[in-house]
Design an enzyme around this catalytic site. Structure first.
Site, PDB file in Angstrom:
ATOM      1  N   CYS A 132       3.895   0.947   1.859  1.00 32.41           N
ATOM      2  CA  CYS A 132       4.423  -0.329   2.362  1.00 32.41           C
ATOM      3  C   CYS A 132       5.954  -0.349   2.233  1.00 32.41           C
ATOM      4  CB  CYS A 132       3.809  -1.521   1.634  1.00 32.41           C
ATOM      5  SG  CYS A 132       4.220  -3.093   2.399  1.00 32.41           S
ATOM      6  N   CYS A 177       8.565  -4.889   8.972  1.00 30.60           N
ATOM      7  CA  CYS A 177       7.524  -3.924   8.616  1.00 30.60           C
ATOM      8  C   CYS A 177       8.174  -2.544   8.512  1.00 30.60           C
ATOM      9  CB  CYS A 177       6.424  -3.919   9.672  1.00 30.60           C
ATOM     10  SG  CYS A 177       5.103  -2.790   9.238  1.00 30.60           S
TER      11      CYS A 177
HETATM   12  O1  PYC Z   1       5.383  -1.126   5.661  1.00 28.30           O
HETATM   13  O2  PYC Z   1       6.443  -3.025   5.404  1.00 28.30           O
HETATM   14  C1  PYC Z   1       5.425  -2.388   5.630  1.00 28.30           C
HETATM   15  C2  PYC Z   1       4.176  -3.108   5.898  1.00 28.30           C
HETATM   16  C3  PYC Z   1       3.984  -4.459   5.882  1.00 28.30           C
HETATM   17  C4  PYC Z   1       2.652  -4.687   6.183  1.00 28.30           C
HETATM   18  C5  PYC Z   1       2.063  -3.467   6.399  1.00 28.30           C
HETATM   19  N1  PYC Z   1       3.015  -2.513   6.217  1.00 28.30           N
END
Ligand code: PYC
Length: 302
Positions: free
Chosen positions: A228, A83
């Site tokens: 993300c 994450c």
């Molecule tokens: O930032 O890799 C990330 C992530 C995965 C799921 C939520 N955030």
């Protein structure tokens, strides 16, 4: 007996992380992938107690520190491979506690070692696991939608990156985007063996200083408030594979909430890239979770 779990909450570009500081389960000293499996098999109640309602919410990502230098991330439905936003949140949290100095630190995760460079009290760069595109231009028939084409890529989790999207990527449209990406995810999973549990849509950035805006569906049907980190890594791998991103060049990925991650790649082995993702995080709470044995919902709503 009443159980107490000390946590620190933060958000990275709007996406929350809850780091367990004390009171986590003993997972032994084996490789992180084995510890993550043990956590999933024997301590799912703990995962749910920490991140699910009534103490948490669908969007919250938990982080369990593992001795000596490791972390297992988890969400409303299970364990995550890696994450990115959570790693930035973890570095800022550990600094807040006086447990991490500025500079580079190695971290083990269930999908391999990463490193995090803490630049200041709020800014960190994650050097992620090798990321790559597995299937280019996969076309799937999505009931009620039609044919959707995209790439399947690994960025520490499995992603389907939709090529063209006519939808407006704004928060007020989130329910519609969630329904759409959920249907796409089901069609993709019927077509490929990789367990794709994240789906990304891309559109023009609202701020011209950025390269792209995204919407990211997470495994438990929440959407990522940040760009993300693993999703941006998957995007960088696809851009690199298409010859659209050179090593060292900066890609500014804007999220649906307007927050931004800066990404760069180094060349890896076999066509893979090593992505570096920079973002900012802020601590939002210091708390002790209480698990009262008399509470029928003490382990969260699953
Ligand atoms: O930032 O890799 C990330 C992530 C995965 C799921 C939520 N955030």
């Amino acid at each position: 007996m009443t159980q107490r779990i000390r946590v620190i909450d933060s958000h990275t570009g709007g996406e929350p992380t809850r780091v367990v500081i004390e009171g986590g389960p003993d997972l032994g000293t084996g490789p992180l992938a084995e510890r993550a499996q043990l956590f999933a098999e024997r301590f799912d109640w703990f995962r749910s107690a920490v991140v699910n309602e009534p103490r948490g919410s669908d969007v919250l990502v938990g982080a369990l520190l593992c001795e000596p230098l490791g972390v297992i991330f988890f969400n409303n439905v299970g364990v995550l491979g890696m994450c990115g936003h959570g790693t930035i949140g973890l570095a800022v949290t550990l600094h807040h506690l006086g447990r991490m100095s500025f500079g580079e630190h190695r971290l083990d995760t269930p999908v391999g070692p990463v490193s995090v460079h803490l630049h200041d009290a709020h800014t960190a760069t994650v050097r992620n696991v090798p990321s790559y595109r597995k299937h280019a231009n996969l076309s799937v028939e999505v009931p009620g939608v039609g044919r959707v084409t995209g790439d399947v890529a690994w960025g520490g989790n499995w992603f389907f990156l939709v090529k063209e999207c006519a939808e407006e990527l704004r928060v007020s449209n989130a329910e519609r985007l969630t329904d759409l990406t959920w249907c796409i995810r089901q069609a993709v999973n019927a077509a490929v063996p990789e367990p794709v549990d994240h789906v990304e849509l891309f559109g023009p950035p609202h701020d011209p200083a950025n390269d792209s805006r995204n919407f990211v569906l997470c495994p438990g049907k929440a959407y990522d408030r940040s760009p993300c980190g693993t999703g941006t890594s998957a995007k960088l791998a696809c851009l690199y594979a298409d010859g659209k991103l050179k090593p060292g060049a900066v890609w500014r990925q804007e999220s649906i909430t307007g927050s931004v991650f800066e990404g760069r790649v180094e060349e890896g082995e076999g066509g893979a890239v090593i992505p570096s993702i920079t973002g900012t995080a802020f601590v939002t709470a210091e708390a002790t979770l209480v698990i009262d044995p008399a509470d029928p919902l003490r382990h969260g709503i699953r």
